[in-house]
Design an enzyme around this catalytic site. Structure first.
Site, short mmCIF file in Angstrom:
data_model
loop_
_atom_site.label_atom_id
_atom_site.label_comp_id
_atom_site.label_asym_id
_atom_site.label_seq_id
_atom_site.Cartn_x
_atom_site.Cartn_y
_atom_site.Cartn_z
N GLY A 132 10.31 0.55 -15.87
CA GLY A 132 10.54 0.70 -14.43
C GLY A 132 11.64 1.73 -14.16
N ARG A 170 4.37 3.27 -18.45
CA ARG A 170 4.21 2.15 -19.39
C ARG A 170 3.07 2.57 -20.31
NH1 ARG A 170 7.67 -1.76 -16.97
NH2 ARG A 170 7.66 -1.60 -14.73
N ASP A 206 14.39 -3.83 -21.57
CA ASP A 206 14.08 -4.64 -22.72
C ASP A 206 12.83 -4.19 -23.50
OD1 ASP A 206 14.80 -7.09 -23.92
OD2 ASP A 206 12.96 -7.97 -23.09
N THR A 260 17.82 -0.41 -15.67
CA THR A 260 16.90 -1.30 -14.94
C THR A 260 17.65 -1.93 -13.78
OG1 THR A 260 15.79 -3.46 -15.04
CG2 THR A 260 17.36 -3.03 -16.76
N ASP A 315 17.30 -4.75 -12.71
CA ASP A 315 17.41 -6.21 -12.88
C ASP A 315 18.74 -6.68 -13.48
OD1 ASP A 315 14.88 -6.56 -11.85
OD2 ASP A 315 13.91 -6.44 -13.81
N ASP A 325 19.39 -7.39 -16.45
CA ASP A 325 19.11 -8.57 -17.28
C ASP A 325 19.21 -8.29 -18.78
OD1 ASP A 325 16.95 -6.89 -17.33
OD2 ASP A 325 15.44 -8.44 -17.08
N ARG A 383 11.83 -10.89 -11.66
CA ARG A 383 10.78 -11.79 -12.17
C ARG A 383 11.35 -12.84 -13.10
NH1 ARG A 383 7.54 -7.19 -12.33
NH2 ARG A 383 8.12 -6.86 -14.48
P1 ATP Z 1 11.76 -2.84 -16.91
O1 ATP Z 1 12.88 -3.80 -17.25
O2 ATP Z 1 12.11 -1.96 -15.78
O3 ATP Z 1 10.40 -3.48 -16.81
P2 ATP Z 1 11.12 -2.14 -19.62
O4 ATP Z 1 11.66 -1.11 -20.54
O5 ATP Z 1 11.36 -3.57 -20.01
O6 ATP Z 1 11.67 -1.81 -18.18
P3 ATP Z 1 8.28 -2.39 -20.25
O7 ATP Z 1 7.10 -2.01 -19.44
O8 ATP Z 1 8.40 -3.78 -20.71
O9 ATP Z 1 9.55 -1.90 -19.42
O10 ATP Z 1 8.30 -1.44 -21.57
C1 ATP Z 1 8.20 -0.03 -21.46
C2 ATP Z 1 7.35 0.51 -22.57
O11 ATP Z 1 7.94 0.19 -23.85
C3 ATP Z 1 5.94 -0.08 -22.66
O12 ATP Z 1 5.04 0.53 -21.76
C4 ATP Z 1 5.56 0.22 -24.09
O13 ATP Z 1 5.14 1.56 -24.26
C5 ATP Z 1 6.91 0.04 -24.82
N1 ATP Z 1 6.93 -1.30 -25.39
C6 ATP Z 1 7.27 -2.47 -24.78
N2 ATP Z 1 7.12 -3.51 -25.62
C7 ATP Z 1 6.68 -3.01 -26.79
C8 ATP Z 1 6.30 -3.56 -28.06
N3 ATP Z 1 6.37 -4.88 -28.27
N4 ATP Z 1 5.89 -2.72 -29.02
C9 ATP Z 1 5.82 -1.39 -28.81
N5 ATP Z 1 6.14 -0.81 -27.65
C10 ATP Z 1 6.56 -1.59 -26.65
#
Ligand code: ATP
Length: 333
Positions: free
Chosen positions: A14, A75, A106, A129, A131, A133, A175
């Site tokens: 995000g 993503r 995360d 982020t 959040d 978090d 969330r």
């Molecule tokens: P936000 O907190 O804003 O949602 P985020 O970094 O947690 O941000 P995610 O959509 O969970 O956002 O993860 C971003 C990208 O990281 C995913 O689209 C994917 O490409 C990669 N990713 C997340 N989890 C994994 C995993 N278990 N293995 C490999 N790649 C991952």
């Protein structure tokens, strides 16, 4: 690994206000330390596709005040697969990039950590982020701006709520975490704050509404989207028939919480963290997240920040009760 010559920077997951300030800091601190810096577009998806562009100090001029991320974010489902990460590694090798600074949450750090175990790439995470978090840092980039946006919106809702003597259920993002809800709720004087970390949140609202029967004024019930009782709309639908005497409305703030010009605080945090990420690479660090604890830069292993949950400060939860209308009146009984 020998001294790092070429680094990549990307934003993933995000978007959050202040990400541009972090990209700018990584780029300039990297160049000023003698590195070549490349921007990887659209997060891991751009890494897989080789959508990688050279950066200069000028490329990042005029972006510090802009929300969103000029490197764009995505993503990437492909990156979750070993084949996708193999292609991503091949692209990094093609561009001779030995280290990547990941600005994200995360999930983005989980992806980086998995790839770091498979291939010889140094990853440094910067928490970005709204959040807030992530374990190991008091602040994530974007949180302060998001809280200010929510406070501004609720102040406006309060005006109309007061004029009509209404109760507003206002839904904010979160969330899995109630940081935005707790901080903005305290700042705008919300009468009730419902967060996903605690159980039986609807009972809090019920107690407040029962108490309010004796009062005549507007009320804001702030709801983090991840509470166990369901969506804000569902919560309002449960409570409306129980309190038919009140005029209740729902307002879902939605994506305005992600946008806007970053606050000064977010710009400063992002600048500090961006420079610290480059310093960490110079110190040959890998698989760490840059954090900020008690206003000091810290390094947290990526696998730790991924595994551990960050708890809301219990003092803040207590504070909401100490200064809330209904608990204080209960205490007087
Ligand atoms: P936000 O907190 O804003 O949602 P985020 O970094 O947690 O941000 P995610 O959509 O969970 O956002 O993860 C971003 C990208 O990281 C995913 O689209 C994917 O490409 C990669 N990713 C997340 N989890 C994994 C995993 N278990 N293995 C490999 N790649 C991952």
């Amino acid at each position: 690994m020998a001294n790092i010559k070429r680094i990549g920077v990307l934003t993933s997951g995000g978007d959050a206000p202040g990400m541009n300030a972090a990209i700018r800091a990584v780029t300039r601190a990297g160049i000023n330390s003698g590195m070549e810096v490349f921007g990887i577009m659209r997060g891991y998806q751009g890494m897989i596709e080789g959508d990688i562009v050279p950066m200069s100090s000028e490329t990042v001029s005029g972006i510090i005040q802009k929300g969103g991320t000029f490197l764009l974010t995505a993503r990437s489902q492909e990156f979750r697969e070993p084949e996708g990460r193999k292609t991503a590694y091949e692209q990094l090798k093609r561009f001779q990039i030995d280290a990547v600074v990941i600005i994200g949450g995360d999930g983005s750090f989980t992806g980086a950590n998995i790839m770091a175990n498979e291939y010889d790439v140094s990853f440094i995470g910067i928490p970005g982020t709204i959040d807030n978090d992530l374990y190991g840092t008091d602040y994530t980039i974007g949180f302060d701006t998001a809280v200010n946006t929510v406070v501004d919106a609720i102040d406006k809702i309060r005006d109309t709520a007061s004029s009509h003597n209404r109760i507003f259920f206002v839904e904010v993002m979160g969330r899995e975490a109630g940081f935005v809800a707790i901080h903005s709720g305290i700042a705008c004087g919300a009468e009730v704050i419902m967060i996903p970390e605690e159980k039986n949140q609807i009972e809090k609202a019920r107690r407040f509404l029962s108490e309010r029967a004796r009062k005549n004024r507007s009320s804001i019930i702030l709801v983090a989207e991840g509470i166990e009782e369901g969506s804000t709309m569902e919560v309002a639908e449960i409570l409306k028939p129980e309190f038919p005497q009140f005029d209740m409305r729902v307002s879902i703030l939605g994506h305005i919480q992600r946008g806007g010009s970053p606050s000064a605080k977010d710009r400063i945090i992002a600048s500090r963290m961006g420079a610290a990420a480059v310093e960490a690479l110079i110190d040959q660090q890998k698989s760490i997240m840059i954090g900020l604890i008690n206003d000091e830069i810290v390094h947290v292993p990526l696998n730790k920040t991924i595994k551990m949950d960050k708890a809301i400060d219990p003092d803040l939860i207590n504070l909401t009760e100490e200064i809330s209308t209904y608990v204080s009146s209960e205490l007087k009984l």
